[in-house]
Design an enzyme around this catalytic site. Structure first.
Site: not given
Ligand code: PEP
Ligand code: MG
Length: 599
Positions: A198, A442, A466, A513
């Site tokens: 945290h 992913e 992921d 992302c």
């Molecule tokens: C990812 O898996 O890279 C992603 C952007 O989604 P999340 O982190 O929300 O699973």
């Molecule tokens: Mg993801």
């Protein structure tokens, strides 16, 4: 100075928020709580003791409720920990057990509570689950607060500093941090903690330098000691000599100049030295983050994680509630675009109290994300109708489906989207009939058929968090395998290449992302894949844009091509390190070394 020999003691921990601070140490939790023990002679004393315990719990509850109510806006993201504390207060393993021990052993409340905390700690320690184990420190924290009231010490005072100081703590819970006047804080240093604790998350979001995991900084530094905190290298120097102080003032000023430069140009587009524009967007979870999106110069929202509206509640949000939130977001970001990702609940993304998610032995491989949506079709349908309705006003919303692993899933999800569109047409409600549809890439199965999937959608967004987890079979939230979670594993790089190539051959743009996109160390290699855009936590945008402006796309392409020929992550890392040292030595000195990425 003669006669005043400096300790100049250096301790190494984990730098979790960059920056350099030079100032005086201030302990926030240095008062010992005495734990007394005595027997109760009479039945009436037992009753009184139970009442005394209940009253201490009530006072603690009042404190926590007050903190929750007055939580500064910077801490809103961390409010859920306060609910956890409130739950622990009334947990039967603590509350009922303490009362039972007072009754049965005719012993005072402090001792009975200490026993309950120790027993619960032992039980939790024996459970092979990191989440449960990490709750032990929360239990101790709540216990300390009750002890304080039992000892008549009231709430801990963390606000008595008059000048700006470096906060020294064993651990810092968001409840403590929320009570500190942030304008008085130059840096945080703690004995405990890791990059995802945290304190670290708070320090990063507040842009305050922090070093955690220092083990015994609370013993080493006394109140008022001069300290240097180097959040870049993860170092703390206690009682430094003049030369060291001078050196660090210089480093501090270089760092601040670098930050000023990147902030100044944060709002300009990111264009490589050879003229290629890369769109840099933001990932958000909550509407409140929109300020950070604008402040950091994001060119849109590349990923809006919608799960958080479903959190910490017993019901499911209504279509209107979702519509209002999505509409507000679309209005705030217009004319830029927002990619709304449909529900990605499950695995590490908490549990619904409504019972839609059950305990699973392998949650990351279980009923999560799009699978849950296809099973709970109405939940999905409601969200899609809300997104479509919100798309009407500005035509700037795009939809992303998460965790698609095959064509069947994609077609089923698309069929429900069509059903939602038809139902709106029937109701005479307007929406963007050309709303673009994208896929989170992913899952390795989706990578293998990326060319087929590309024909069915308008864009790809690579979720590396992921993708790495599933490609390498490494649990992204397990500390035990964190050292194996390697974004530069050749298999991960090949997967990214395969997705980008499949997307581009079919004429659709591809972005990343996952956390990897916001980590400067990986930027050259990612650029070299020819990605169209990158989306990241808003605070990472200025430095990533700055780096893009300092590199040629042709150079990055050549670099990535060579990296793809290397067979081990280790070789790729040292190849990249070499490039960073040669090309970005001025910038790289100010960046935290890439910590294991998991969110
Ligand atoms: C990812 O898996 O890279 C992603 C952007 O989604 P999340 O982190 O929300 O699973
Ligand atoms: Mg993801």
């Amino acid at each position: 100075m003669p006669g005043t020999k400096r300790k100049c003691k250096s301790i190494t921990g984990i730098g979790v928020a960059p920056g350099i601070a030079i100032g005086k140490a201030f302990h926030v939790d240095n008062d010992e709580i005495p734990i007394v023990t005595y027997r109760l002679e009479r039945e009436s004393q037992v009753k009184e003791e139970i009442e005394r315990f209940k009253s201490a719990v009530k006072q603690t509850e009042g404190d926590l409720e007050a903190i929750k109510k007055n939580l500064p806006k910077e801490f809103r993201d961390h409010a859920s920990i306060l609910d956890t504390y409130l739950m622990i207060l009334k947990d039967h393993m603590i509350y009922n057990e303490t009362i039972e021990t007072i009754k049965k052993q005719k012993i005072n409340a402090e001792w009975a509570l200490k026993q309950a905390i120790l027993t619960t700690g032992r039980v939790f320690e024996s459970i092979d689950d990191d989440y449960i184990r990490s709750r032990i420190s929360d239990i101790r924290y709540v216990g300390d607060r009750i002890f304080r009231h039992l000892a008549g010490m009231g709430t801990p005072k963390v606000n008595c500093n008059k000048e700006r100081v470096i906060i020294v703590a064993h651990d810092l819970s968001p409840a403590d941090a929320a009570q500190i006047q942030l304008e008085k804080v130059m840096a945080f240093v703690t004995d405990l903690g890791g990059s995802t604790s945290h304190t670290s998350i708070i320090a990063r979001s507040l842009n305050i330098p922090a070093v955690v995991g220092l083990k015994n900084v609370t013993d080493q530094a006394s109140n008022g000691d001069i300290m240097i905190v180097d959040g870049i290298e993860g170092k703390v120097i206690i009682d430094p000599d003049e030369d060291t102080i001078a050196r660090y003032y210089e480093k501090q000023s270089e760092y601040e100049n670098y930050i000023k430069t990147i902030i100044r140009s944060a709002h300009e587009r990111a264009e490589t030295l050879d003229g290629h524009k890369i769109k840099v967007e933001a990932n958000i979870e909550m509407l409140e983050e929109i300020v950070a999106v604008f402040d950091n110069g994001a060119e849109g929202i590349g990923l809006y994680r919608t799960e958080f509206l479903y959190m910490n509640r017993d019901d499911v949000p209504s279509e209107d509630e979702l519509f209002n939130t999505y509409s507000e977001l679309a209005e705030l970001i217009a004319p830029k675009t927002v990619n709304i990702r449909t529900l990605d609940l499950g695995a590490d993304k908490f549990l619904l109290t409504s019972g839609k998610l059950r305990e699973e032995s392998n949650p990351a491989l279980g009923l999560r994300s799009i699978r849950l949506c296809l099973k709970e079709e109405e939940l999905f349908f409601t969200q899609l109708r809300a997104i479509l309705r919100a798309s009407s006003a500005y035509r700037n919303i795009r939809i992303i489906f998460p965790m698609i692993s095959g064509m069947e899933e994609l077609l089923q999800a698309k069929a429900i989207l069509s059903r939602a569109k038809k139902s709106l047409e029937r109701d005479g409600i307007d929406f963007d009939e050309n709303i673009p549809l994208g896929l989170m890439m992913e899952v390795p199965a989706a990578v293998a058929i990326a060319d087929m999937l590309a024909r069915e959608v308008d864009f790809f967004s690579i979720g590396t968090n992921d993708l790495i987890q599933y490609t390498l079979a490494i649990d992204r939230v397990s500390e035990h395998v964190a050292h194996l979670y390697e974004p530069l594993h050749p298999a991960v790089l090949r997967s990214i290449k395969q997705i980008v190539d499949a997307g581009h051959r079919n004429g659709i743009p591809v972005s990343i992302c996952g956390e990897m996109a916001g980590e400067p160390f990986y930027l050259p290699i990612l650029l070299g894949f020819g990605l169209n855009s990158l989306s990241m936590t808003p605070g990472a945008i200025p430095r990533i844009k700055n780096m893009i402006r300092n590199i040629k796309l042709s150079e990055a392409r050549e670099f990535t091509q060579k990296a793809l020929e290397l067979t081990t992550a280790e070789d790729i890392i040292s190849y990249l390190q070499d490039l960073m040292d040669k090309r970005f030595s001025n910038i790289f000195a100010f960046l935290n070394p890439p910590a294991p990425i998991f969110s």
